[in-house]
Write a protein that holds these residues in place. Structure first.
Motif, PDB file in Angstrom:
ATOM      1  N   MET A 189     -62.731 -21.394 100.770  1.00 33.09           N
ATOM      2  CA  MET A 189     -62.533 -22.796 100.424  1.00 33.09           C
ATOM      3  C   MET A 189     -61.237 -22.941  99.629  1.00 33.09           C
ATOM      4  N   LEU A 190     -60.409 -23.892 100.048  1.00 27.85           N
ATOM      5  CA  LEU A 190     -59.150 -24.202  99.385  1.00 27.85           C
ATOM      6  C   LEU A 190     -59.271 -25.590  98.758  1.00 27.85           C
ATOM      7  N   PHE A 191     -58.937 -25.694  97.476  1.00 21.34           N
ATOM      8  CA  PHE A 191     -59.022 -26.960  96.757  1.00 21.34           C
ATOM      9  C   PHE A 191     -57.634 -27.316  96.233  1.00 21.34           C
ATOM     10  N   ASP A 192     -57.165 -28.512  96.608  1.00 23.87           N
ATOM     11  CA  ASP A 192     -55.842 -28.960  96.172  1.00 23.87           C
ATOM     12  C   ASP A 192     -56.004 -30.087  95.159  1.00 23.87           C
ATOM     13  N   GLU A 193     -55.960 -29.748  93.868  1.00 21.74           N
ATOM     14  CA  GLU A 193     -56.106 -30.720  92.776  1.00 21.74           C
ATOM     15  C   GLU A 193     -57.310 -31.635  93.011  1.00 21.74           C
ATOM     16  N   PRO A 194     -58.509 -31.073  93.178  1.00 24.76           N
ATOM     17  CA  PRO A 194     -59.655 -31.888  93.613  1.00 24.76           C
ATOM     18  C   PRO A 194     -60.139 -32.903  92.594  1.00 24.76           C
ATOM     19  N   THR A 195     -59.729 -32.782  91.337  1.00 25.27           N
ATOM     20  CA  THR A 195     -60.198 -33.733  90.320  1.00 25.27           C
ATOM     21  C   THR A 195     -59.096 -34.633  89.783  1.00 25.27           C
ATOM     22  N   SER A 196     -57.865 -34.468  90.248  1.00 29.58           N
ATOM     23  CA  SER A 196     -56.747 -35.182  89.620  1.00 29.58           C
ATOM     24  C   SER A 196     -56.763 -36.681  89.899  1.00 29.58           C
ATOM     25  N   ALA A 197     -57.443 -37.121  90.971  1.00 30.44           N
ATOM     26  CA  ALA A 197     -57.502 -38.544  91.284  1.00 30.44           C
ATOM     27  C   ALA A 197     -58.750 -39.215  90.715  1.00 30.44           C
ATOM     28  N   THR A 209     -70.078 -28.874  91.127  1.00 34.56           N
ATOM     29  CA  THR A 209     -70.283 -28.486  92.527  1.00 34.56           C
ATOM     30  C   THR A 209     -69.451 -27.261  92.873  1.00 34.56           C
ATOM     31  N   MET A 210     -68.207 -27.220  92.404  1.00 36.81           N
ATOM     32  CA  MET A 210     -67.344 -26.069  92.670  1.00 36.81           C
ATOM     33  C   MET A 210     -67.876 -24.825  91.974  1.00 36.81           C
ATOM     34  N   ILE A 211     -68.407 -24.982  90.770  1.00 39.90           N
ATOM     35  CA  ILE A 211     -68.978 -23.850  90.030  1.00 39.90           C
ATOM     36  C   ILE A 211     -70.173 -23.275  90.780  1.00 39.90           C
ATOM     37  N   GLU A 212     -71.000 -24.143  91.351  1.00 39.57           N
ATOM     38  CA  GLU A 212     -72.140 -23.672  92.134  1.00 39.57           C
ATOM     39  C   GLU A 212     -71.681 -22.877  93.350  1.00 39.57           C
ATOM     40  N   LEU A 213     -70.658 -23.369  94.043  1.00 39.07           N
ATOM     41  CA  LEU A 213     -70.113 -22.639  95.188  1.00 39.07           C
ATOM     42  C   LEU A 213     -69.608 -21.264  94.772  1.00 39.07           C
ATOM     43  N   ALA A 214     -68.879 -21.232  93.670  1.00 45.96           N
ATOM     44  CA  ALA A 214     -68.348 -19.960  93.179  1.00 45.96           C
ATOM     45  C   ALA A 214     -69.480 -18.995  92.854  1.00 45.96           C
ATOM     46  N   GLY A 215     -70.565 -19.518  92.276  1.00 41.13           N
ATOM     47  CA  GLY A 215     -71.695 -18.669  91.930  1.00 41.13           C
ATOM     48  C   GLY A 215     -72.399 -18.092  93.130  1.00 41.13           C
ATOM     49  N   GLU A 216     -72.212 -18.707  94.297  1.00 38.96           N
ATOM     50  CA  GLU A 216     -72.826 -18.214  95.527  1.00 38.96           C
ATOM     51  C   GLU A 216     -71.939 -17.221  96.264  1.00 38.96           C
ATOM     52  N   GLY A 217     -70.785 -16.899  95.682  1.00 34.98           N
ATOM     53  CA  GLY A 217     -69.928 -15.864  96.262  1.00 34.98           C
ATOM     54  C   GLY A 217     -68.871 -16.350  97.228  1.00 34.98           C
ATOM     55  N   MET A 218     -68.651 -17.673  97.315  1.00 35.86           N
ATOM     56  CA  MET A 218     -67.624 -18.203  98.212  1.00 35.86           C
ATOM     57  C   MET A 218     -66.231 -17.796  97.732  1.00 35.86           C
ATOM     58  N   THR A 219     -65.404 -17.310  98.646  1.00 36.79           N
ATOM     59  CA  THR A 219     -64.004 -17.063  98.327  1.00 36.79           C
ATOM     60  C   THR A 219     -63.322 -18.405  98.080  1.00 36.79           C
ATOM     61  N   MET A 220     -62.626 -18.535  96.962  1.00 35.46           N
ATOM     62  CA  MET A 220     -62.061 -19.825  96.588  1.00 35.46           C
ATOM     63  C   MET A 220     -60.643 -19.673  96.055  1.00 35.46           C
ATOM     64  N   LEU A 221     -59.773 -20.598  96.459  1.00 35.18           N
ATOM     65  CA  LEU A 221     -58.457 -20.775  95.842  1.00 35.18           C
ATOM     66  C   LEU A 221     -58.374 -22.231  95.431  1.00 35.18           C
TER      67      LEU A 221
END
Length: 272
Positions: A189-197, A209-221
């Motif tokens: 999963m790639l996130f481009d400034e997902p909270t800036s707007a 939501t992003m923290i939950e994804l990370a806790g499930e082992g998703m590769t994230m940038l």
């Protein structure tokens, strides 16, 4: 040793045998993303200057830096929404090329969440989530709808499934955008400034939501200035400036003992 400057767009192709055209060895099996000597221009502006980055499967990377440093351009090149001009990009073991099937495979492997949501305003939330899986043959309509409803429940907006994006808050729209990306069953999963707007009170629900994804082992940038998120979630924080990676370190070292003056100056402005 003399370092050859990569060609700008439209420049003459290197001669056969030039270092830029040699075959690059396949990456290790556990690398989700590999970027080697990546260059990108916008006209005369050299946006990415020899970027090198390797991301292991399951690793969580936060990319930060001042405006115009190349952060968003980097992850857009990884997803191939932006074509790079020199260097190598590999995603899930696939080297990025202009071949349509290769591009489709890379974009399927790497889901993207944007700053501005990019939901189709004329479609319902459920239709936004099922459009790509059905169009690309990933799932039948019934399968796509069942999977989408499960994901909308996971990001806590299942009750909004039959509304249109304009009827939702910004935080809800961004969570729908995350569910939509997950509907393609990406490995990264790639996130481009997902909270800036988002308004400040909506930021937490998206980060949760992003923290939950990370806790499930998703590769994230994730390109973000949310340093609390970086401290809590990241395996590594990458600092960019002027189109280059200046520093890369685990969060504890990055925040407590930044090595470079540019990193210290950036953190000083951000944290005080």
């Amino acid at each position: 040793m003399l370092r050859l400057r990569p060609l700008r767009p439209g420049a003459r192709t290197p001669r056969r045998g030039h270092a830029m055209t040699r075959e690059t060895p396949s990456p290790a099996a556990d690398l989700a993303v590999e970027v080697r000597d990546l260059h990108k221009w916008y006209g005369e502006f050299h946006a990415l200057r020899g970027v090198e980055l390797a991301v292991a499967t399951g690793e969580r990377i936060v990319i930060c830096g001042p405006s115009g440093s190349g952060k968003s351009t980097l992850i857009r090149c990884i997803n191939q929404l932006e074509r790079h001009h020199a260097g190598v990009v590999r995603v899930d073991g696939l080297e990025a090329t202009a071949e349509p099937r290769r591009l489709e495979a890379i974009r399927r492997a790497a889901g993207m969440v944007f700053q501005s949501f990019n939901l189709f305003p004329h479609l319902t939330v459920l239709e936004n989530c099922t459009l790509a899986p059905v169009r690309t043959g990933v799932a039948t309509r019934a399968e796509a709808e069942a999977h989408a409803m499960a994901l909308l429940g996971r990001v806590r907006v299942a009750d909004q499934a039959h509304k249109r994006p304009g009827q939702l808050s910004g935080g809800q729209q961004q969570r729908v955008a995350i569910a939509r990306a997950l509907c393609m069953r990406p490995k990264i999963m790639l996130f481009d400034e997902p909270t800036s707007a988002l308004d400040p009170e909506m930021v937490k629900e998206v980060l949760d939501t992003m923290i939950e994804l990370a806790g499930e082992g998703m590769t994230m940038l994730a390109v973000t200035h949310e340093m609390g998120f970086a401290r809590q979630v990241a395996d590594r924080v990458v600092f960019m400036d002027q189109g280059q990676i200046v520093e890369s370190a685990p969060p504890g070292d990055f925040f407590a003992h930044p090595r470079h003056e540019r990193t210290r100056a950036f953190l000083g402005q951000l944290l005080h």
